[in-house]
Design a protein around this motif. Structure first.
Motif, PDB file in Angstrom:
ATOM      1  N   ARG A  79       0.813  -1.217   0.000  1.00  0.00           N
ATOM      2  CA  ARG A  79       0.000   0.000   0.000  1.00  0.00           C
ATOM      3  C   ARG A  79       0.852   1.275   0.000  1.00  0.00           C
ATOM      4  NH1 ARG A  79      -2.327   0.199   5.071  1.00  0.00           N
ATOM      5  NH2 ARG A  79      -4.178  -0.975   4.572  1.00  0.00           N
ATOM      6  N   THR A  80       2.001   1.239   0.685  1.00  0.00           N
ATOM      7  CA  THR A  80       2.836   2.447   0.762  1.00  0.00           C
ATOM      8  C   THR A  80       3.560   2.761  -0.540  1.00  0.00           C
ATOM      9  OG1 THR A  80       4.726   1.237   1.651  1.00  0.00           O
ATOM     10  CG2 THR A  80       3.189   2.200   3.245  1.00  0.00           C
ATOM     11  N   ALA A  81       3.625   1.794  -1.456  1.00  0.00           N
ATOM     12  CA  ALA A  81       4.243   2.062  -2.760  1.00  0.00           C
ATOM     13  C   ALA A  81       3.309   2.958  -3.568  1.00  0.00           C
ATOM     14  CB  ALA A  81       4.488   0.757  -3.504  1.00  0.00           C
ATOM     15  N   GLN A  82       3.883   3.873  -4.323  1.00  0.00           N
ATOM     16  CA  GLN A  82       3.052   4.764  -5.127  1.00  0.00           C
ATOM     17  C   GLN A  82       2.244   3.979  -6.158  1.00  0.00           C
ATOM     18  OE1 GLN A  82       5.188   7.850  -7.173  1.00  0.00           O
ATOM     19  NE2 GLN A  82       3.328   8.936  -7.721  1.00  0.00           N
ATOM     20  N   ARG A  83       2.884   3.006  -6.788  1.00  0.00           N
ATOM     21  CA  ARG A  83       2.220   2.131  -7.759  1.00  0.00           C
ATOM     22  C   ARG A  83       2.586   0.693  -7.460  1.00  0.00           C
ATOM     23  NH1 ARG A  83       2.019   5.064 -13.642  1.00  0.00           N
ATOM     24  NH2 ARG A  83       1.060   6.978 -12.873  1.00  0.00           N
ATOM     25  N   TYR A  84       1.671  -0.206  -7.762  1.00  0.00           N
ATOM     26  CA  TYR A  84       1.922  -1.632  -7.586  1.00  0.00           C
ATOM     27  C   TYR A  84       1.240  -2.368  -8.723  1.00  0.00           C
ATOM     28  CZ  TYR A  84      -2.533  -1.095  -5.068  1.00  0.00           C
ATOM     29  OH  TYR A  84      -3.815  -0.763  -4.707  1.00  0.00           O
ATOM     30  N   CYS A  85       1.551  -3.654  -8.879  1.00  0.00           N
ATOM     31  CA  CYS A  85       1.001  -4.440  -9.984  1.00  0.00           C
ATOM     32  C   CYS A  85       0.122  -5.569  -9.488  1.00  0.00           C
ATOM     33  CB  CYS A  85       2.121  -5.046 -10.832  1.00  0.00           C
ATOM     34  SG  CYS A  85       2.833  -3.893 -12.006  1.00  0.00           S
ATOM     35  N   VAL A  86      -0.941  -5.792 -10.232  1.00  0.00           N
ATOM     36  CA  VAL A  86      -1.770  -6.980 -10.074  1.00  0.00           C
ATOM     37  C   VAL A  86      -1.374  -7.889 -11.239  1.00  0.00           C
ATOM     38  CG1 VAL A  86      -4.100  -7.918 -10.043  1.00  0.00           C
ATOM     39  CG2 VAL A  86      -3.650  -5.658  -9.024  1.00  0.00           C
ATOM     40  N   ASN A  87      -0.735  -9.008 -10.913  1.00  0.00           N
ATOM     41  CA  ASN A  87      -0.283  -9.978 -11.908  1.00  0.00           C
ATOM     42  C   ASN A  87      -1.266 -11.141 -11.930  1.00  0.00           C
ATOM     43  OD1 ASN A  87       2.843  -9.291 -12.533  1.00  0.00           O
ATOM     44  ND2 ASN A  87       2.371  -8.811 -10.399  1.00  0.00           N
ATOM     45  N   ILE A  88      -1.884 -11.411 -13.070  1.00  0.00           N
ATOM     46  CA  ILE A  88      -2.785 -12.554 -13.202  1.00  0.00           C
ATOM     47  C   ILE A  88      -1.907 -13.764 -13.509  1.00  0.00           C
ATOM     48  CG2 ILE A  88      -4.713 -13.557 -14.477  1.00  0.00           C
ATOM     49  CD1 ILE A  88      -5.622 -10.619 -15.040  1.00  0.00           C
ATOM     50  N   LEU A  89      -1.899 -14.730 -12.594  1.00  0.00           N
ATOM     51  CA  LEU A  89      -0.973 -15.848 -12.698  1.00  0.00           C
ATOM     52  C   LEU A  89      -1.397 -16.862 -13.754  1.00  0.00           C
ATOM     53  CD1 LEU A  89      -0.110 -16.442  -8.934  1.00  0.00           C
ATOM     54  CD2 LEU A  89       1.130 -15.093 -10.645  1.00  0.00           C
ATOM     55  N   ALA A  90      -0.380 -17.458 -14.392  1.00  0.00           N
ATOM     56  CA  ALA A  90      -0.592 -18.483 -15.416  1.00  0.00           C
ATOM     57  C   ALA A  90      -0.714 -19.858 -14.761  1.00  0.00           C
ATOM     58  CB  ALA A  90       0.576 -18.475 -16.406  1.00  0.00           C
ATOM     59  N   GLU A  91      -1.270 -20.799 -15.523  1.00  0.00           N
ATOM     60  CA  GLU A  91      -1.569 -22.124 -14.986  1.00  0.00           C
ATOM     61  C   GLU A  91      -0.351 -22.836 -14.399  1.00  0.00           C
ATOM     62  OE1 GLU A  91      -3.287 -24.452 -18.119  1.00  0.00           O
ATOM     63  OE2 GLU A  91      -1.462 -24.422 -19.311  1.00  0.00           O
ATOM     64  N   HIS A  92       0.839 -22.519 -14.857  1.00  0.00           N
ATOM     65  CA  HIS A  92       2.048 -23.189 -14.359  1.00  0.00           C
ATOM     66  C   HIS A  92       2.688 -22.440 -13.171  1.00  0.00           C
ATOM     67  CE1 HIS A  92       3.681 -20.111 -17.030  1.00  0.00           C
ATOM     68  NE2 HIS A  92       4.788 -20.210 -16.328  1.00  0.00           N
ATOM     69  N   GLN A  93       2.034 -21.383 -12.654  1.00  0.00           N
ATOM     70  CA  GLN A  93       2.626 -20.573 -11.602  1.00  0.00           C
ATOM     71  C   GLN A  93       2.064 -20.848 -10.198  1.00  0.00           C
ATOM     72  OE1 GLN A  93       2.130 -16.677 -13.651  1.00  0.00           O
ATOM     73  NE2 GLN A  93       4.362 -16.565 -13.487  1.00  0.00           N
ATOM     74  N   GLU A  94       1.625 -22.066  -9.967  1.00  0.00           N
ATOM     75  CA  GLU A  94       1.109 -22.417  -8.640  1.00  0.00           C
ATOM     76  C   GLU A  94       2.169 -22.205  -7.553  1.00  0.00           C
ATOM     77  OE1 GLU A  94      -0.489 -26.294  -6.155  1.00  0.00           O
ATOM     78  OE2 GLU A  94      -0.717 -26.302  -8.341  1.00  0.00           O
ATOM     79  N   GLU A  95       3.404 -22.584  -7.826  1.00  0.00           N
ATOM     80  CA  GLU A  95       4.457 -22.415  -6.814  1.00  0.00           C
ATOM     81  C   GLU A  95       4.718 -20.941  -6.536  1.00  0.00           C
ATOM     82  OE1 GLU A  95       6.827 -22.904  -3.774  1.00  0.00           O
ATOM     83  OE2 GLU A  95       5.599 -24.483  -4.648  1.00  0.00           O
ATOM     84  N   VAL A  96       4.640 -20.090  -7.553  1.00  0.00           N
ATOM     85  CA  VAL A  96       4.782 -18.640  -7.338  1.00  0.00           C
ATOM     86  C   VAL A  96       3.681 -18.157  -6.405  1.00  0.00           C
ATOM     87  CG1 VAL A  96       4.683 -16.365  -8.454  1.00  0.00           C
ATOM     88  CG2 VAL A  96       5.940 -18.232  -9.543  1.00  0.00           C
TER      89      VAL A  96
END
Length: 172
Positions: A78-95
């Motif tokens: 929240r304190t960052a001026q900007r942040y990203c919403v990354n929509i995860l791919a099917e192989h990114q369960e571990e991420v």
């Protein structure tokens, strides 16, 4: 056997079993997002995973997501001026699992590049949206965050899905 409640409309003083509530809502398949930023205090990437993400408005471009009051990562994002919403791919369960953990090792071995505003865009995500917080609304044990989209992009990949407490993917 279907999960049911005794009353379709509970009054304000009646308690709803939270385990049953979670089980029933788990029947709604959702995508999974990683919300990422550079912590302005430390300069280190930080983030969290969420499956409560939605579009809110086209004009202005707004999205929404929910964060638990107990999150220790959201205050840093929240304190960052900007942040990203990354929509995860099917192989990114571990991420997803890694970003769901507590601690400072969330970004170990997670590849990323900076968005136009400097927030982490995760390698191989389905899409990313660089956002700023527009508003926050307290709602029970969560905060509903409404965020304005500044930049965005998408790739031709299949998303990671969350359903009945587990991860999955589309099948052809």
């Amino acid at each position: 056997m279907p999960t049911t409640t005794d009353s379709p409309s509970l009054g304000p003083s009646e308690a709803l079993d939270s385990a049953t509530f979670r089980t029933v809502l788990g029947h709604f398949a959702t995508g999974v997002v990683a919300i990422t930023a550079i912590d302005p205090e430390t300069g280190i990437p930080t983030g969290l995973a969420a499956n409560s993400f939605t579009s809110v408005s086209l004009d202005p471009p707004l999205v929404g997501f929910c964060v638990a009051h107990t999150s220790t990562s959201w205050p840093r994002v929240r304190t960052a001026q900007r942040y990203c919403v990354n929509i995860l791919a099917e192989h990114q369960e571990e991420v997803c699992r890694q970003l769901s953990r507590k601690g400072a090792e969330k970004f170990r071995d997670v590849g990323w590049a900076p968005s136009p505003g400097g927030a982490p865009v995760l390698d191989e995500a389905v899409a990313w949206l660089e956002v700023t917080t527009e508003d926050e609304h307290l709602a029970g044990d969560h905060v509903i965050v409404v965020a304005r989209v500044c930049h965005l992009a998408a790739e031709d990949r299949s998303p990671l899905l969350f359903f009945r407490g587990g991860y999955g993917r589309f099948t052809d």
